[in-house]
Write a protein that holds these residues in place. Structure first.
Motif, PDB file in Angstrom:
ATOM      1  N   THR A 589       0.820  -1.218   0.000  1.00 34.92           N
ATOM      2  CA  THR A 589       0.000   0.000   0.000  1.00 34.92           C
ATOM      3  C   THR A 589       0.852   1.267   0.000  1.00 34.92           C
ATOM      4  O   THR A 589       0.372   2.338  -0.384  1.00 34.92           O
ATOM      5  N   LEU A 646      -1.723   4.760  -0.967  1.00 28.05           N
ATOM      6  CA  LEU A 646      -2.877   4.152  -0.305  1.00 28.05           C
ATOM      7  C   LEU A 646      -2.614   4.022   1.197  1.00 28.05           C
ATOM      8  O   LEU A 646      -3.534   4.185   2.010  1.00 28.05           O
ATOM      9  N   TYR A 647      -1.379   3.781   1.562  1.00 34.34           N
ATOM     10  CA  TYR A 647      -1.002   3.702   2.973  1.00 34.34           C
ATOM     11  C   TYR A 647      -1.214   5.056   3.652  1.00 34.34           C
ATOM     12  O   TYR A 647      -1.795   5.141   4.744  1.00 34.34           O
ATOM     13  N   LEU A 662      -5.842  -1.955   6.904  1.00 34.68           N
ATOM     14  CA  LEU A 662      -5.279  -1.815   5.557  1.00 34.68           C
ATOM     15  C   LEU A 662      -5.807  -2.883   4.613  1.00 34.68           C
ATOM     16  O   LEU A 662      -6.033  -2.629   3.424  1.00 34.68           O
ATOM     17  N   LEU A 666      -7.435  -2.150   0.995  1.00 34.60           N
ATOM     18  CA  LEU A 666      -6.852  -2.726  -0.219  1.00 34.60           C
ATOM     19  C   LEU A 666      -7.892  -3.524  -0.997  1.00 34.60           C
ATOM     20  O   LEU A 666      -7.985  -3.409  -2.230  1.00 34.60           O
TER      21      LEU A 666
END
Length: 681
Positions: A589, A646-647, A662, A666
């Motif tokens: 991510t 995305l993290y 997470l 995802l």
């Protein structure tokens, strides 16, 4: 706050006049894309012209269950003449009649044959899942359910062939706050919301009171067969979304606009939701025009734009057509359910802030006006304020038109004023007697003063706004530290084993550091946003000074928190944990940078259609597991700026709402990529 403007507005704005507008609007059955909504829109337009806004107009947008505005499919058009539901066996009794109680008919119901429909009644519990129909024969029968009409209709009618749906529960029940048993004689506003492709399958539905539903269930439990007869005269056909638009023209900065918006829709009477916001908006127009024409205030520098819309769908259609409006609108206030008699409705006036993805000075400025209204409107005794007025501020919750304007593809900071909870929300008992002239005047004063000040802000006004934003930011940093510190010591006192305790403490530290960093960024960005009102060297210097104050306070809170953590670790003789290795999902991510491929707030129904119902079930399960997930979805998209991974997006959303897995993010994003709503850079 300009004392002159505040006093002039208070002296001119009338809660009684506002309530008269509200009362008139409750006469209309204001369902989106219906002829009845159009009649209400015509009333608003004609009133605006009478008040002197000759540019008032109704813009119409095709609404046929097929036409899309961004990811949103427009609702079907609808007309209704009559509807009646009777119990005919074991006795003859009228259960519901649309002409008596408009909310008793599920909106977007379709006509029965001219002779009506007679069928047995079957109890299906919630009725929203396939398992609710196991071992039950509902084909050709009426089902009695406690779930939301749309979901029940999709299961009972579309899948299992039921003749129609009968519901007897409130929408949006909250345990120990607002339950069906609190208002046993209210019929809830329920809707089927069919699209054009549903037309061959859709039938009709009725909403009964909880008392009626309980009586029918009691008979069925005794083994009594119940037979009902329904007659509905209604049509689903292409219609229009009507948006009423008007503007008070500014002077030197007329190209910039302050937005005031209210949704006009909902079934008759729907007084507080939202005839109150729409009626109050008319009184705000009258007040500003009166003040300008009397010479008590100058015409504002910026223009003030007024919109009356079908909730959500109208704002989306309007901005879909007027994408250039985003660059003109500098700030907005959404008036949704603002007239409540707080004691009758059990309500509190809430300021729904802009989301963290759109930090703004607007939050502290408007909330300060709410607090200031206590001094303006409430009595004072020798022992202090005698105010019984309740107010609060909360994180962005969405659910109304301000969500459209705060979306990153529109990017207009917009707050909502909302009285919540409301015991009578979305029921037949949301009537004019629940509306308070005092509430209307208070909220009208807050909104009008804010609009006029923003429309004509000078350097002194911006200085005040910056100070309010700075002080609010410092308080919120302190709040982050206070909550995390209490967590540290509470975890210590739980006497967990050394390994579990060390893990828990380290988790609290990581969460605190993430939230603190996020809040520092948010508060500094909010300070920067005030420069849109007035920007010169003095304002820029003040913004930079206040941003430094936020930075310094953030470092101080970080240091003090670390000292507390070190002290705890020392007293319980726990070694500091070594930094754990990054998991595969973290590494992945951090590499993925998502990019949204659509505009406007995302409609989850579009994903459901693209994935299919079975695959979409995962998403429904996650929203039950993570109560904030729908709000987080909104922010996932807003934080997609082409730079954040995305993290990083997940960390920001976790800081704003609650810790987010997470793996869930995802999975959700991969489904969006598969269905071409996002791509990865």
């Amino acid at each position: 706050m300009n004392i002159h403007i505040a006093k002039a507005v208070k002296d001119t704005l009338s809660g009684e006049t506002a309530k008269s507008y509200v009362s008139r609007l409750t006469d209309f059955h204001r369902v989106q894309a219906s002829t009845m909504f159009h009649e209400a829109a015509e009333y608003v337009k004609d009133t605006l012209i009478t008040l002197g806004l000759n540019d008032a107009r109704i813009e119409q947008f095709r609404s046929d269950g097929t036409t899309k505005y961004w990811t949103w499919t427009s609702p079907m058009g609808w007309t209704v003449e009559t509807a009646e539901l009777r119990l005919i066996e074991p006795e003859d009794r009228l259960l519901a009649r649309y002409e008596d109680t408009p909310t008793s008919l599920h909106t977007y119901s379709k006509s029965t044959p001219s002779k009506g429909v007679v069928a047995e009644l079957v109890d299906v519990g919630a009725g929203t899942k396939p398992e609710d129909y196991k071992d039950k024969k509902v084909k050709g029968k009426f089902v009695l359910a406690t779930g939301a009409a749309k979901k029940v209709h999709e299961q009972a009618v579309y899948k299992f062939g039921a003749a129609a749906v009968i519901t007897d529960s409130l929408t949006h029940e909250t345990k120990n706050v607002r339950e069906s048993l609190d208002v046993p004689d209210a019929t809830a506003y329920q809707s089927i919301w069919p699209t054009a492709k549903d037309l061959p399958k859709v039938t009709f539905g009725f909403s009964l009171t909880k008392r009626q539903g309980t009586q029918l269930r009691t008979l069925m439990k005794k083994g009594t067969a119940l037979k009902l007869k329904a007659h509905v005269n209604a049509k689903l056909r292409p219609g229009c979304l009507d948006v009423v638009s008007a503007k008070i023209q500014g002077t030197s900065k007329a190209g910039e606009e302050v937005l005031l918006v209210a949704h006009l829709c909902h079934p008759k009477p729907s007084a507080n939701d939202n005839a109150s916001g729409s009626g109050l908006l008319l009184e705000i127009v009258r007040t500003i025009i009166t003040l300008i024409e009397s010479g008590k205030i100058n015409r504002p520098l910026r223009s003030i734009r007024f919109l009356w819309v079908p909730e959500f769908s109208g704002s989306i259609a309007y901005m879909h057509k007027h994408e250039d409006a985003s660059s003109k609108l500098i700030a907005g206030i959404n008036l949704d359910m603002v007239g409540q008699n707080q004691e009758l409705c059990k309500s509190t006036l809430n300021l729904d802030k802009t989301p963290d993805s759109n930090p703004s000075y607007l939050n502290d400025y408007v909330f300060n006006l709410i607090k200031r209204s206590v001094d303006e409107f409430d009595p004072v005794t020798a022992f202090g304020s005698a105010s019984t007025f309740r107010y609060a501020v909360n994180s962005f919750s969405g659910g109304s038109d301000h969500a459209v304007f705060n979306d990153s593809s529109v990017n207009v900071p917009c707050v909502m004023l909302l009285q919540w909870p409301d015991l009578y929300y979305h029921t037949s008992m949301d009537s004019i007697d629940k509306v308070s002239e005092k509430s209307l005047k208070r909220v009208g004063w807050i909104t009008t003063v804010a609009a006029l000040m923003l429309a004509s802000a000078i350097a002194d006004d911006v200085t005040v706004i910056l100070n309010l934003t700075r002080l609010g930011g410092l308080a919120r940093l302190e709040d982050v530290s206070r909550k995390a510190t209490l967590k540290l010591f509470n975890v210590k006192s739980e006497n967990s084993g050394p390994t579990l305790l060390s893990t828990a403490l380290s988790g609290i530290v990581a969460d605190f550091q993430n939230e603190l960093q996020h809040v520092v960024w948010r508060e500094q960005t909010a300070l920067e946003s005030a420069r849109q009102l007035k920007d010169n060297s003095d304002i820029k210097r003040l913004v930079n000074t206040f941003k430094e104050d936020i930075e310094v306070r953030g470092e101080l809170e970080k240091t003090r928190f670390q000292e507390n953590f070190d002290q705890i670790m020392k007293t319980i003789k726990l070694p500091h944990r070594e930094k754990s290795r990054e998991s595969k999902v973290v590494k992945l991510t951090k590499k993925l940078v998502p990019k949204r491929l659509f505009k406007g707030p995302f409609n989850s129904d579009a994903l459901k259609t693209a994935l299919g119902e079975d695959e979409f079930q995962w998403h429904e399960n996650i929203t039950k597991e993570d109560k904030d997930f729908n709000k987080k979805i909104y922010e996932f998209f807003n934080f997609m700026d082409g730079k954040r991974s995305l993290y990083e997006i997940t960390k920001a959303v976790s800081a704003e709402y609650s810790k987010t897995q997470l793996e869930h993010v995802l999975k959700y994003m991969n489904d969006l990529e598969k269905t071409h709503f996002i791509s990865y850079e």
